[in-house]
Write a protein that holds these residues in place. Structure first.
Motif, short mmCIF file in Angstrom:
data_model
loop_
_atom_site.label_atom_id
_atom_site.label_comp_id
_atom_site.label_asym_id
_atom_site.label_seq_id
_atom_site.Cartn_x
_atom_site.Cartn_y
_atom_site.Cartn_z
N THR A 180 14.92 9.17 -1.00
CA THR A 180 13.57 8.59 -1.00
C THR A 180 12.59 9.49 -0.26
O THR A 180 12.93 10.05 0.76
N GLU A 181 11.39 9.59 -0.82
CA GLU A 181 10.31 10.34 -0.16
C GLU A 181 9.07 9.47 -0.14
O GLU A 181 8.68 8.91 -1.16
N LYS A 182 8.45 9.35 1.02
CA LYS A 182 7.21 8.59 1.15
C LYS A 182 6.07 9.48 0.66
O LYS A 182 5.83 10.55 1.20
N LEU A 183 5.36 9.03 -0.36
CA LEU A 183 4.27 9.82 -0.94
C LEU A 183 2.92 9.45 -0.35
O LEU A 183 2.02 10.25 -0.29
N SER A 184 2.78 8.19 0.04
CA SER A 184 1.51 7.71 0.57
C SER A 184 1.79 6.72 1.68
O SER A 184 2.63 5.84 1.53
N PRO A 185 1.10 6.86 2.79
CA PRO A 185 1.32 5.91 3.89
C PRO A 185 0.72 4.55 3.58
O PRO A 185 -0.15 4.41 2.73
N GLY A 190 0.77 -1.23 0.00
CA GLY A 190 0.00 0.00 0.00
C GLY A 190 0.80 1.28 0.00
O GLY A 190 0.28 2.33 -0.31
N GLY A 191 2.07 1.25 0.34
CA GLY A 191 2.88 2.46 0.36
C GLY A 191 3.33 2.87 -1.04
O GLY A 191 3.53 2.02 -1.91
N ILE A 192 3.49 4.18 -1.23
CA ILE A 192 4.02 4.71 -2.50
C ILE A 192 5.21 5.59 -2.15
O ILE A 192 5.12 6.46 -1.28
N TYR A 193 6.33 5.36 -2.85
CA TYR A 193 7.56 6.09 -2.58
C TYR A 193 8.13 6.66 -3.87
O TYR A 193 8.02 6.05 -4.93
N ALA A 194 8.79 7.83 -3.74
CA ALA A 194 9.51 8.44 -4.85
C ALA A 194 11.00 8.28 -4.60
O ALA A 194 11.48 8.55 -3.50
N PHE A 195 11.72 7.83 -5.61
CA PHE A 195 13.17 7.68 -5.55
C PHE A 195 13.76 8.67 -6.55
O PHE A 195 13.42 8.66 -7.73
N ARG A 196 14.63 9.55 -6.07
CA ARG A 196 15.16 10.66 -6.88
C ARG A 196 16.52 10.33 -7.48
O ARG A 196 17.32 9.59 -6.90
N GLU A 197 16.76 10.91 -8.66
CA GLU A 197 18.03 10.79 -9.39
C GLU A 197 18.36 9.34 -9.74
O GLU A 197 19.51 8.91 -9.66
#
Length: 108
Positions: free
Chosen positions: A94-99, A58-65
């Motif tokens: 990394t940034e958590k976009l959705s819990p 269920g989690g959504i994460y953004a990974f940069r570069e």
């Protein structure tokens, strides 16, 4: 009908059209469902090099570069979950976009 849809999805992601879909995402960006025990879908923007991954938990994460070559490795890996653990997790900002969704259905 769900079983039939899953078989079509598996065939699409591993079949003859897989190369075309992967090439399109790497060149133009976009999203696709991922057949994996851990990953549900991914979205990649080659201009900003941001890879968003939705996990089956269920989690959504953004990974940069994240370079295109790394995303290509993820898309073509025999085990996408294993590739993610060894090559992406912990190596990129990394940034958590959705819990993670709670069992009751609310996200607290």
């Amino acid at each position: 009908m769900k079983g039939k849809s899953l078989r079509i999805c598996k065939r699409l992601l591993r079949g003859p059209r897989a190369w075309y879909i992967q090439h399109r995402i790497l060149r133009n960006g976009g999203s696709m469902p991922v057949h994996s025990a851990a990953l549900a879908s991914l979205d990649y923007n080659p201009t900003t090099q941001v890879l968003n991954i939705a996990f089956n938990h269920g989690g959504i994460y953004a990974f940069r570069e994240v370079p295109k070559e790394e995303v290509k490795g993820l898309l073509t890996a025999e085990s996408r979950g294993r590739y993610f653990v060894h090559k992406i997790r912990g190596r990129y900002e990394t940034e958590k976009l959705s819990p993670k969704a709670s069992p009751g259905g609310s996200n607290h």
